[in-house]
Design a protein around this motif. Structure first.
Motif, mmCIF file in Angstrom:
data_model
loop_
_atom_site.group_PDB
_atom_site.id
_atom_site.type_symbol
_atom_site.label_atom_id
_atom_site.label_comp_id
_atom_site.label_asym_id
_atom_site.label_seq_id
_atom_site.Cartn_x
_atom_site.Cartn_y
_atom_site.Cartn_z
ATOM 1 N N LYS A 78 0.818 -1.211 0.000
ATOM 2 C CA LYS A 78 0.000 0.000 0.000
ATOM 3 C C LYS A 78 0.851 1.259 0.000
ATOM 4 N N ASP A 79 2.075 1.131 0.527
ATOM 5 C CA ASP A 79 2.961 2.289 0.640
ATOM 6 C C ASP A 79 4.390 1.819 0.472
ATOM 7 N N PRO A 80 5.262 2.605 -0.190
ATOM 8 C CA PRO A 80 6.654 2.183 -0.391
ATOM 9 C C PRO A 80 7.410 1.921 0.907
ATOM 10 N N LEU A 81 6.978 2.562 2.018
ATOM 11 C CA LEU A 81 7.685 2.404 3.291
ATOM 12 C C LEU A 81 7.296 1.127 4.027
ATOM 13 N N ASP A 82 6.186 0.540 3.659
ATOM 14 C CA ASP A 82 5.734 -0.674 4.353
ATOM 15 C C ASP A 82 6.757 -1.795 4.178
ATOM 16 N N PHE A 83 6.956 -2.571 5.229
ATOM 17 C CA PHE A 83 7.955 -3.649 5.170
ATOM 18 C C PHE A 83 7.314 -4.998 5.459
ATOM 19 N N VAL A 84 7.969 -6.040 4.986
ATOM 20 C CA VAL A 84 7.364 -7.369 5.008
ATOM 21 C C VAL A 84 7.482 -8.029 6.379
ATOM 22 N N LEU A 85 6.395 -8.644 6.811
ATOM 23 C CA LEU A 85 6.373 -9.437 8.043
ATOM 24 C C LEU A 85 6.379 -10.930 7.728
ATOM 25 N N TRP A 86 5.755 -11.290 6.625
ATOM 26 C CA TRP A 86 5.657 -12.689 6.218
ATOM 27 C C TRP A 86 5.842 -12.760 4.711
ATOM 28 N N LYS A 87 6.731 -13.645 4.267
ATOM 29 C CA LYS A 87 7.024 -13.792 2.844
ATOM 30 C C LYS A 87 6.391 -15.075 2.320
ATOM 31 N N ALA A 88 5.595 -14.940 1.266
ATOM 32 C CA ALA A 88 4.992 -16.127 0.653
ATOM 33 C C ALA A 88 6.090 -17.030 0.112
ATOM 34 N N SER A 89 5.859 -18.333 0.178
ATOM 35 C CA SER A 89 6.893 -19.293 -0.214
ATOM 36 C C SER A 89 7.163 -19.238 -1.714
ATOM 37 N N LYS A 90 8.423 -19.523 -2.060
ATOM 38 C CA LYS A 90 8.852 -19.620 -3.442
ATOM 39 C C LYS A 90 9.447 -21.006 -3.669
ATOM 40 N N GLU A 91 9.644 -21.329 -4.925
ATOM 41 C CA GLU A 91 10.182 -22.644 -5.254
ATOM 42 C C GLU A 91 11.569 -22.834 -4.636
ATOM 43 N N ASN A 92 11.839 -24.027 -4.128
ATOM 44 C CA ASN A 92 13.123 -24.401 -3.519
ATOM 45 C C ASN A 92 13.423 -23.645 -2.232
ATOM 46 N N GLU A 93 12.382 -23.097 -1.590
ATOM 47 C CA GLU A 93 12.576 -22.421 -0.316
ATOM 48 C C GLU A 93 11.824 -23.162 0.785
ATOM 49 N N PRO A 94 12.357 -23.172 1.996
ATOM 50 C CA PRO A 94 11.616 -23.769 3.114
ATOM 51 C C PRO A 94 10.386 -22.934 3.415
ATOM 52 N N ALA A 95 9.353 -23.552 3.931
ATOM 53 C CA ALA A 95 8.119 -22.818 4.210
ATOM 54 C C ALA A 95 7.427 -23.405 5.429
ATOM 55 N N TRP A 96 6.681 -22.548 6.103
ATOM 56 C CA TRP A 96 5.869 -22.931 7.249
ATOM 57 C C TRP A 96 4.425 -22.532 6.955
ATOM 58 N N SER A 97 3.500 -23.293 7.480
ATOM 59 C CA SER A 97 2.093 -22.973 7.255
ATOM 60 C C SER A 97 1.692 -21.785 8.123
ATOM 61 N N SER A 98 0.717 -21.022 7.640
ATOM 62 C CA SER A 98 0.225 -19.859 8.373
ATOM 63 C C SER A 98 -1.177 -19.535 7.871
ATOM 64 N N PRO A 99 -1.904 -18.661 8.563
ATOM 65 C CA PRO A 99 -3.236 -18.265 8.076
ATOM 66 C C PRO A 99 -3.188 -17.567 6.725
ATOM 67 N N TRP A 100 -2.002 -17.117 6.312
ATOM 68 C CA TRP A 100 -1.871 -16.373 5.059
ATOM 69 C C TRP A 100 -1.248 -17.212 3.952
ATOM 70 N N GLY A 101 -1.055 -18.487 4.243
ATOM 71 C CA GLY A 101 -0.477 -19.398 3.276
ATOM 72 C C GLY A 101 0.934 -19.811 3.674
ATOM 73 N N GLU A 102 1.494 -20.732 2.894
ATOM 74 C CA GLU A 102 2.852 -21.202 3.143
ATOM 75 C C GLU A 102 3.853 -20.059 2.983
ATOM 76 N N GLY A 103 4.834 -19.995 3.872
ATOM 77 C CA GLY A 103 5.836 -18.926 3.761
ATOM 78 C C GLY A 103 6.816 -18.956 4.907
ATOM 79 N N ARG A 104 7.486 -17.839 5.106
ATOM 80 C CA ARG A 104 8.472 -17.711 6.181
ATOM 81 C C ARG A 104 8.492 -16.256 6.645
ATOM 82 N N PRO A 105 9.013 -16.004 7.844
ATOM 83 C CA PRO A 105 8.958 -14.638 8.384
ATOM 84 C C PRO A 105 9.981 -13.711 7.750
#
Length: 458
Positions: free
Chosen positions: A177-204
């Motif tokens: 929403k804004d250029p200054l906003d920063f990521v809290l949870w990253k959606a999973s990508k191929e060949n990356e480890p991931a954990w389940s969450s309410p927002w989908g597979e990813g990592r912090p």
């Protein structure tokens, strides 16, 4: 004098008052474990080890937490390059980190949390931020912190949101929403480890890890947070925003930051080829020499890594050990009490951990020990130096354990000393001098006394 600490947030020294009587909670941002620790990591380790030692010497019950980041973009990239699992990579470098800090007499933290072991705490904090309107899930599965939802954002670094926004790079990121906003949870990508969450597979994201781990280990509001000066913005700024918006409480009372390590007056970086790991430096200098070098400048000042400065540190530590060389360890068990040396040493440490001034007191005390040969003053010298992690060895052991170009064993050196003694007995002074000079050329100095000949590495 009472303990004064410079608070990065208020930009002034403040009288330290723990939140709970006699209890101190301190959190320090630790290492991202994908490679061997470098001399910059060493400074943070040594500085906060010294801070904790002094707090305990003052009688505080300290809980020292230093985290380990064991999931990160760099870790994932290095593991893929090496063709090994992330657990194998991080485990190997965690072990190496522990070896390095033990070599430099850095005490292990009381708690050493791993990011991957706190996923539930991280998820819980992100959920709370979303519920309170401080974060939002994006269409791509990422979750972002809404910087403008925090009215106090920028207070640690002194940065203004409007100035940050006008200077922000234009990002091709339509999900924020804004250029200054920063990521809290990253959606999973191929060949990356991931954990389940309410927002989908990813990592912090990196910032949320420290907020979750620090509050889990020390509570929502604690005494001291530290790290390198490079972390003050954006990492620590973002930590404050996340933590306070999630908990509704003041996060940290005192912020402490170490100055940068420079190499021959240039910023240390791999691209400049002036990057040194701790274990590379340990091959050249005794661990206490490295520790002394890192404490010889005030922790908030930059420190310049150079061969000249390390040689000065080596000479300085040798001078302190020389004052204790004539004593046995048993003679140094009692320390003189009620001296001005102890008062001045503690006053220096109470003045924002002024280790250069504290070391100056040690040298004055060493002069007195050399002059009086007092066992109790020698004991005091050892006691005070131990409070900052120095003079931990017997002097004889220290002088024989210096790294040198010699590959001679102790037995081989003693054999040459015995041969030299026999040559002197036979008045073969040419051979005697030859042995002395050959050993000196290999960094082995012989010391003759009425009791016999001893040696040390120089």
């Amino acid at each position: 004098m009472s303990l004064q600490i410079y608070n990065t947030e208020t930009r002034q020294k403040e009288t330290f008052k723990p939140i709970h009587d006699n209890e101190v909670g301190i959190y320090v941002c630790g290492v991202t474990v994908y490679d061997y620790c470098h001399i910059g990591h060493a400074r943070v380790m040594v500085v906060f080890d010294t801070v904790v030692r002094h707090l305990r010497a003052l009688g505080y019950n300290v809980t020292y937490v230093r985290n380990i980041t064991d999931i990160d973009d760099k870790i994932i990239k290095r593991a893929l390059e090496n063709g090994e699992s992330i657990q194998s990579l991080t485990g190997r470098f965690i072990d190496a980190m522990h070896e390095d800090e033990a070599a430099m007499n850095v005490l292990r933290p009381d708690i050493e949390p791993l990011a991957t072991e706190h996923m539930q705490d991280i998820e819980s904090m992100i959920s709370t931020l979303i519920e309170k309107g401080h974060a939002y899930p994006a269409e791509n599965g990422d979750v972002y912190f809404n910087v403008k939802s925090d009215e106090d954002y920028g207070r640690l670094s002194g940065k203004n949101i409007d100035d940050l926004e006008s200077g922000a790079r234009v990002e091709v990121n339509e999900v924020k929403k804004d250029p200054l906003d920063f990521v809290l949870w990253k959606a999973s990508k191929e060949n990356e480890p991931a954990w389940s969450s309410p927002w989908g597979e990813g990592r912090p994201g990196w910032h949320i890890e420290c907020s979750a781990m620090s509050t889990k280990c020390l509570g929502n509001h604690f005494d001291i947070h530290g790290g390198g000066m490079d972390l003050s913005f954006p990492h620590h700024e973002n930590e404050i925003a996340q933590s306070e918006c999630a908990t509704g409480e003041h996060y940290v009372n005192t912020w402490m930051h170490c100055g940068f390590v420079r190499v021959d007056d240039e910023k240390m970086s791999k691209s400049l080829g002036n990057f040194f790991t701790i274990r590379e430096v340990l091959k050249l200098y005794h661990p206490e020499v490295i520790r002394y070098f890192l404490l010889a400048s005030h922790y908030r000042s930059p420190v310049n890594y150079s061969e000249d400065n390390l040689e000065v540190a080596k000479s300085s530590v040798s001078r302190l050990y020389s004052a204790l060389e004539s004593f046995t360890p048993e003679q140094l068990t009692a320390a003189e009490e009620g001296t001005n040396y102890e008062v001045e040493f503690n006053d220096a440490m109470n003045d924002d951990f002024n280790t250069p001034q504290a070391m100056a007191v040690l040298f004055e005390l060493a002069k007195e020990v050399n002059k009086t040969k007092s066992e109790t003053l020698g004991g005091l010298l050892k006691k005070l130096a131990n409070q900052i992690g120095l003079l931990e060895q017997d002097a004889t052991v220290f002088f024989k354990s210096q790294p040198s170009q010699s590959d001679l064993t102790d037995d081989a050196i003693q054999s040459l000393i015995d041969e030299r003694a026999e040559a002197r007995k036979n008045k073969d002074f040419a051979r005697s001098d030859q042995i002395r000079d050959e050993l000196l050329a290999q960094g082995i100095e012989l010391l003759d006394s009425p009791q016999g000949t001893t040696w040390r590495k120089v």
